[in-house]
Scaffold this motif. Structure first.
Motif, PDB file in Angstrom:
ATOM      1  N   GLY A 192     -97.310 -29.898 -27.454  1.00 53.79           N
ATOM      2  CA  GLY A 192     -97.073 -28.734 -28.315  1.00 53.79           C
ATOM      3  C   GLY A 192     -96.371 -27.584 -27.645  1.00 53.79           C
ATOM      4  N   GLY A 193     -95.155 -27.787 -27.199  1.00 56.94           N
ATOM      5  CA  GLY A 193     -94.372 -26.683 -26.660  1.00 56.94           C
ATOM      6  C   GLY A 193     -94.300 -26.608 -25.154  1.00 56.94           C
ATOM      7  N   SER A 194     -94.799 -27.622 -24.457  1.00 53.18           N
ATOM      8  CA  SER A 194     -94.745 -27.612 -22.994  1.00 53.18           C
ATOM      9  C   SER A 194     -93.321 -27.848 -22.504  1.00 53.18           C
ATOM     10  CB  SER A 194     -95.659 -28.697 -22.418  1.00 53.18           C
ATOM     11  OG  SER A 194     -97.003 -28.461 -22.771  1.00 53.18           O
ATOM     12  N   ILE A 195     -93.021 -27.294 -21.339  1.00 54.84           N
ATOM     13  CA  ILE A 195     -91.700 -27.448 -20.732  1.00 54.84           C
ATOM     14  C   ILE A 195     -91.876 -28.063 -19.345  1.00 54.84           C
ATOM     15  CG2 ILE A 195     -89.606 -26.272 -19.960  1.00 54.84           C
ATOM     16  CD1 ILE A 195     -90.234 -24.051 -21.967  1.00 54.84           C
ATOM     17  N   PHE A 196     -91.383 -29.298 -19.175  1.00 57.40           N
ATOM     18  CA  PHE A 196     -91.470 -30.008 -17.902  1.00 57.40           C
ATOM     19  C   PHE A 196     -90.092 -30.086 -17.256  1.00 57.40           C
ATOM     20  CE2 PHE A 196     -95.278 -32.957 -19.171  1.00 57.40           C
ATOM     21  CZ  PHE A 196     -96.083 -31.838 -19.284  1.00 57.40           C
ATOM     22  N   ASP A 197     -90.057 -30.084 -15.951  1.00 59.83           N
ATOM     23  CA  ASP A 197     -88.828 -30.314 -15.200  1.00 59.83           C
ATOM     24  C   ASP A 197     -88.418 -31.773 -15.414  1.00 59.83           C
ATOM     25  OD1 ASP A 197     -86.881 -30.844 -13.207  1.00 59.83           O
ATOM     26  OD2 ASP A 197     -87.697 -29.271 -11.931  1.00 59.83           O
ATOM     27  N   SER A 198     -87.218 -31.995 -15.914  1.00 57.53           N
ATOM     28  CA  SER A 198     -86.769 -33.365 -16.224  1.00 57.53           C
ATOM     29  C   SER A 198     -86.612 -34.227 -14.975  1.00 57.53           C
ATOM     30  CB  SER A 198     -85.456 -33.336 -17.007  1.00 57.53           C
ATOM     31  OG  SER A 198     -84.442 -32.689 -16.260  1.00 57.53           O
ATOM     32  N   ASN A 199     -86.589 -33.600 -13.789  1.00 55.69           N
ATOM     33  CA  ASN A 199     -86.537 -34.391 -12.557  1.00 55.69           C
ATOM     34  C   ASN A 199     -87.804 -35.206 -12.356  1.00 55.69           C
ATOM     35  OD1 ASN A 199     -83.953 -33.740 -11.416  1.00 55.69           O
ATOM     36  ND2 ASN A 199     -84.739 -31.680 -11.018  1.00 55.69           N
ATOM     37  N   LEU A 200     -88.788 -34.960 -13.193  1.00 63.68           N
ATOM     38  CA  LEU A 200     -90.008 -35.762 -13.171  1.00 63.68           C
ATOM     39  C   LEU A 200     -89.679 -37.249 -13.274  1.00 63.68           C
ATOM     40  CD1 LEU A 200     -93.133 -36.095 -13.514  1.00 63.68           C
ATOM     41  CD2 LEU A 200     -92.781 -35.734 -15.963  1.00 63.68           C
ATOM     42  N   TRP A 201     -88.634 -37.594 -14.009  1.00 68.99           N
ATOM     43  CA  TRP A 201     -88.281 -39.008 -14.211  1.00 68.99           C
ATOM     44  C   TRP A 201     -87.804 -39.682 -12.929  1.00 68.99           C
ATOM     45  CZ3 TRP A 201     -89.905 -41.581 -18.214  1.00 68.99           C
ATOM     46  CH2 TRP A 201     -90.212 -40.877 -19.390  1.00 68.99           C
ATOM     47  N   GLY A 216     -96.931 -31.087  -7.370  1.00 65.58           N
ATOM     48  CA  GLY A 216     -97.179 -29.657  -7.173  1.00 65.58           C
ATOM     49  C   GLY A 216     -96.177 -28.780  -7.893  1.00 65.58           C
ATOM     50  N   TRP A 217     -95.559 -29.315  -8.942  1.00 62.15           N
ATOM     51  CA  TRP A 217     -94.575 -28.548  -9.700  1.00 62.15           C
ATOM     52  C   TRP A 217     -95.258 -27.738 -10.800  1.00 62.15           C
ATOM     53  CZ3 TRP A 217     -90.213 -32.723 -10.752  1.00 62.15           C
ATOM     54  CH2 TRP A 217     -89.661 -33.098  -9.526  1.00 62.15           C
ATOM     55  N   GLU A 218     -94.574 -26.716 -11.222  1.00 60.94           N
ATOM     56  CA  GLU A 218     -95.112 -25.864 -12.277  1.00 60.94           C
ATOM     57  C   GLU A 218     -94.857 -26.458 -13.661  1.00 60.94           C
ATOM     58  OE1 GLU A 218     -93.442 -21.981 -11.788  1.00 60.94           O
ATOM     59  OE2 GLU A 218     -94.866 -21.448 -10.198  1.00 60.94           O
ATOM     60  N   MET A 219     -95.773 -26.164 -14.574  1.00 66.03           N
ATOM     61  CA  MET A 219     -95.608 -26.519 -15.985  1.00 66.03           C
ATOM     62  C   MET A 219     -95.515 -25.231 -16.783  1.00 66.03           C
ATOM     63  SD  MET A 219     -98.226 -29.704 -16.620  1.00 66.03           S
ATOM     64  CE  MET A 219     -99.254 -29.492 -15.173  1.00 66.03           C
ATOM     65  N   ARG A 220     -94.483 -25.114 -17.571  1.00 64.39           N
ATOM     66  CA  ARG A 220     -94.291 -23.923 -18.401  1.00 64.39           C
ATOM     67  C   ARG A 220     -94.441 -24.304 -19.865  1.00 64.39           C
ATOM     68  NH1 ARG A 220     -94.251 -19.349 -15.123  1.00 64.39           N
ATOM     69  NH2 ARG A 220     -93.255 -19.888 -13.136  1.00 64.39           N
ATOM     70  N   ARG A 221     -94.300 -23.315 -20.747  1.00 67.76           N
ATOM     71  CA  ARG A 221     -94.334 -23.626 -22.172  1.00 67.76           C
ATOM     72  C   ARG A 221     -93.519 -22.577 -22.922  1.00 67.76           C
ATOM     73  NH1 ARG A 221     -98.308 -24.810 -25.015  1.00 67.76           N
ATOM     74  NH2 ARG A 221     -97.576 -23.789 -26.882  1.00 67.76           N
ATOM     75  N   LEU A 222     -93.201 -22.883 -24.189  1.00 69.73           N
ATOM     76  CA  LEU A 222     -92.472 -21.942 -25.022  1.00 69.73           C
ATOM     77  C   LEU A 222     -93.278 -20.656 -25.158  1.00 69.73           C
ATOM     78  CD1 LEU A 222     -91.267 -24.282 -27.920  1.00 69.73           C
ATOM     79  CD2 LEU A 222     -89.927 -23.449 -25.996  1.00 69.73           C
ATOM     80  N   THR A 223     -92.586 -19.532 -25.203  1.00 70.00           N
ATOM     81  CA  THR A 223     -93.268 -18.246 -25.326  1.00 70.00           C
ATOM     82  C   THR A 223     -92.948 -17.603 -26.670  1.00 70.00           C
ATOM     83  OG1 THR A 223     -91.409 -17.138 -24.227  1.00 70.00           O
ATOM     84  CG2 THR A 223     -93.243 -17.844 -22.842  1.00 70.00           C
ATOM     85  N   PRO A 224     -93.902 -16.849 -27.226  1.00 68.36           N
ATOM     86  CA  PRO A 224     -93.649 -16.152 -28.491  1.00 68.36           C
ATOM     87  C   PRO A 224     -92.426 -15.249 -28.354  1.00 68.36           C
ATOM     88  CG  PRO A 224     -95.968 -16.069 -27.911  1.00 68.36           C
ATOM     89  CD  PRO A 224     -95.242 -16.621 -26.716  1.00 68.36           C
ATOM     90  N   PRO A 225     -91.632 -15.071 -29.416  1.00 65.54           N
ATOM     91  CA  PRO A 225     -91.916 -15.492 -30.801  1.00 65.54           C
ATOM     92  C   PRO A 225     -91.539 -16.942 -31.123  1.00 65.54           C
ATOM     93  CG  PRO A 225     -89.873 -14.279 -30.744  1.00 65.54           C
ATOM     94  CD  PRO A 225     -90.420 -14.231 -29.338  1.00 65.54           C
ATOM     95  N   MET A 235     -92.462 -20.529 -31.346  1.00 70.18           N
ATOM     96  CA  MET A 235     -93.730 -21.256 -31.335  1.00 70.18           C
ATOM     97  C   MET A 235     -93.565 -22.633 -31.965  1.00 70.18           C
ATOM     98  SD  MET A 235     -96.506 -18.390 -32.485  1.00 70.18           S
ATOM     99  CE  MET A 235     -95.633 -18.105 -34.027  1.00 70.18           C
ATOM    100  N   PRO A 236     -94.099 -23.654 -31.286  1.00 69.97           N
ATOM    101  CA  PRO A 236     -94.113 -24.978 -31.910  1.00 69.97           C
ATOM    102  C   PRO A 236     -95.180 -25.004 -33.000  1.00 69.97           C
ATOM    103  CG  PRO A 236     -95.311 -25.045 -29.856  1.00 69.97           C
ATOM    104  CD  PRO A 236     -94.716 -23.662 -29.961  1.00 69.97           C
ATOM    105  N   ILE A 237     -94.954 -25.771 -34.035  1.00 67.38           N
ATOM    106  CA  ILE A 237     -95.943 -25.903 -35.104  1.00 67.38           C
ATOM    107  C   ILE A 237     -96.349 -27.365 -35.221  1.00 67.38           C
ATOM    108  CG2 ILE A 237     -96.366 -25.697 -37.586  1.00 67.38           C
ATOM    109  CD1 ILE A 237     -94.454 -23.385 -37.678  1.00 67.38           C
ATOM    110  N   ASP A 238     -97.645 -27.612 -35.163  1.00 71.99           N
ATOM    111  CA  ASP A 238     -98.168 -28.960 -35.354  1.00 71.99           C
ATOM    112  C   ASP A 238     -98.158 -29.236 -36.857  1.00 71.99           C
ATOM    113  OD1 ASP A 238    -100.022 -31.113 -35.886  1.00 71.99           O
ATOM    114  OD2 ASP A 238    -100.717 -30.907 -33.824  1.00 71.99           O
ATOM    115  N   ILE A 239     -97.226 -30.066 -37.314  1.00 80.01           N
ATOM    116  CA  ILE A 239     -97.063 -30.286 -38.754  1.00 80.01           C
ATOM    117  C   ILE A 239     -98.320 -30.895 -39.368  1.00 80.01           C
ATOM    118  CG2 ILE A 239     -95.723 -31.512 -40.515  1.00 80.01           C
ATOM    119  CD1 ILE A 239     -93.324 -31.365 -38.684  1.00 80.01           C
ATOM    120  N   GLY A 240     -98.946 -31.833 -38.643  1.00 78.95           N
ATOM    121  CA  GLY A 240    -100.158 -32.452 -39.162  1.00 78.95           C
ATOM    122  C   GLY A 240    -101.261 -31.437 -39.371  1.00 78.95           C
TER     123      GLY A 240
END
Length: 254
Positions: free
Chosen positions: A37-46, A79-88, A90-95
């Protein structure tokens, strides 16, 4: 949050709840767990697919719990940081928006009315019925426990970080209560907010003292401020006053 006896955190009892994520003003610099729900990961994870793709090999029993595993790889192994979307934004869980009334009430005030109507009118089957967490074969807490106990993943906040969380919630609760008092028709909502304000005052005072952040005089200030707001309610004739009075007594027992 961690169980005091086992020091194992409960996946279903997070420190940061829905309102915290929506408000976005009390977040730490990074997170230990990042969901869909709105998390931002470094794509180098792959690039670490040797670990990430273990869910298709020796850890296939966890294949449906990719959010916890990817969080473990990011935090514990890299040991990498995890970020997420910030207001305004916002992700919405449709379910949840379509089927969970309390979630929709919280999000409706922050969602354009046109988007709200569109989400409700979508011709979709019940999304929540097919949610992974509703699958009886998926035990997220068991995986979360194993990663902490056997894989040595430290997901807990320090006592100081926990104090910061509760103190910020205390400030928010105080604002909510004062705003509630300005309403022409005070309701049970105000009483519930005040209850929460007192509990947070106790938690912030105790944790602040234990960590040396608050001197005894500052601890007492938090407690007496909570009592000051509680006195008018205690002098009323509400049927809830007996339990409420016990809560106020707890202010000074702690």
């Amino acid at each position: 949050q961690q169980d005091d006896a086992t020091e194992i955190a409960n996946y279903w009892d997070p420190v940061y709840g829905l309102l915290d994520l929506i408000e976005g003003d009390k977040w730490p610099g990074t997170f230990k767990y990042g969901g869909t729900g709105g998390s931002i990961f470094d794509s180098n994870l792959w690039l670490l697919d040797s670990q990430l793709m273990r869910l298709s090999r020796d850890l296939s029993s966890w294949a449906k719990i990719d959010d916890i595993w990817s969080s473990f790889v990011l935090d514990a192994l890299l040991g990498w940081e995890m970020r997420r979307l910030t207001p305004p934004i916002m992700p919405i869980d449709i379910g949840d928006f379509r089927e969970n009334g309390s979630y929709r009430r919280v999000m409706s005030g922050r969602t354009d009315s046109g988007i709200e109507m569109h989400l409700l009118e979508l011709d979709l089957p019940s999304i929540l019925k097919s949610s992974t967490w509703r699958d009886e074969t998926v035990d997220k807490q068991q995986m979360f426990r194993t990663l902490q106990a056997d894989f040595h993943w430290d997901v807990g906040l320090s006592e100081y970080e926990l104090y910061q969380v509760y103190y910020q919630r205390l400030l928010q609760s105080k604002r909510q209560y004062l705003n509630c008092q300005d309403k022409p028709n005070k309701s049970m909502e105000c009483f519930d907010i005040l209850n929460n304000f007192i509990k947070l005052s106790i938690l912030a005072s105790v944790l602040g003292g234990e960590n040396g952040v608050l001197e005894s005089k500052q601890q007492m200030y938090l407690l007496t401020e909570a009592e000051t707001h509680a006195l008018p309610v205690l002098q009323g004739d509400r049927s809830e006053n007996s339990s409420f009075r016990s809560l106020v007594v707890d202010l000074y027992k702690n």
